[in-house]
Design an enzyme around this catalytic site. Sequence first.
Site, PDB file in Angstrom:
ATOM      1  N   TYR A  95       0.603  -1.357  -0.124  1.00  0.00           N
ATOM      2  CA  TYR A  95       0.319   0.344   0.002  1.00  0.00           C
ATOM      3  C   TYR A  95       0.644   1.398   0.044  1.00  0.00           C
ATOM      4  O   TYR A  95       0.798   1.854  -0.587  1.00  0.00           O
ATOM      5  CB  TYR A  95      -1.038   0.190   1.555  1.00  0.00           C
ATOM      6  CG  TYR A  95      -2.256  -1.095   0.913  1.00  0.00           C
ATOM      7  CD1 TYR A  95      -3.325  -0.765  -0.267  1.00  0.00           C
ATOM      8  CD2 TYR A  95      -2.768  -2.477   1.702  1.00  0.00           C
ATOM      9  CE1 TYR A  95      -3.734  -1.582  -0.271  1.00  0.00           C
ATOM     10  CE2 TYR A  95      -3.513  -2.858   1.685  1.00  0.00           C
ATOM     11  CZ  TYR A  95      -4.691  -2.537   0.838  1.00  0.00           C
ATOM     12  OH  TYR A  95      -5.417  -3.201   0.656  1.00  0.00           O
ATOM     13  N   GLU A 111      -6.911   3.515  10.343  1.00  0.00           N
ATOM     14  CA  GLU A 111      -6.737   5.177   9.620  1.00  0.00           C
ATOM     15  C   GLU A 111      -5.923   4.938   8.719  1.00  0.00           C
ATOM     16  O   GLU A 111      -5.250   4.629   8.705  1.00  0.00           O
ATOM     17  CB  GLU A 111      -6.442   5.883  10.366  1.00  0.00           C
ATOM     18  CG  GLU A 111      -6.647   7.691  10.247  1.00  0.00           C
ATOM     19  CD  GLU A 111      -5.434   7.952   8.662  1.00  0.00           C
ATOM     20  OE1 GLU A 111      -5.673   8.882   7.700  1.00  0.00           O
ATOM     21  OE2 GLU A 111      -4.190   7.559   9.341  1.00  0.00           O
TER      22      GLU A 111
END
Length: 183
Positions: free
Chosen positions: A110, A133
Amino acid sequence: MSVKPDWWIRRMAREEGMIEPFEENLVREGVISYGVSSFGYDLRAAPEWKVFTNAYGAVVDPKAFDPQSFVEIEGDAVLIPPNSFALTRSVEYIRMPENVIAIALGKSTYARCGIVANVTPLEPGWEGHVTLEISNTTPLPARVYAGEGIVQILFFEGEQPETTYKSRRGKYQGQRGITLPKI
């Protein structure tokens, strides 16, 4: 204080229920990896998402959080708008030993796409689903997948502190689901 290896993580998960559900090995085929690695455990994102939006002109304020700040989505993947973020939780429920702290780091797959995952430390004695988050730092929509790895947690064992998260009755103790800010 030392980082704990794969065999220690397996033992603590089996004998102490430190991670549930628990994947004994690193699952990699066709997915963003999750499970036990050499010196950590890769947590999976749950299929529950709170995607932040500015549709109602809300302000993000940790002392007065406005639920109109986000849209709730359930699904195997989510699109995070450009320069925005989303909350999810870990599939795994974590029970931290009273002499161990864990630090979470975003997965490189990611990170290489401009997607940053943030988690505060998992303190000694804390337990619950980990609220995650996920920030999309790019000018393009970003896809994030449920049921696949999102962060790696590293466990550090030390002497037991005088006061643990559990003994001080921390406000996020035992959280289930995505937990919003509390004061």
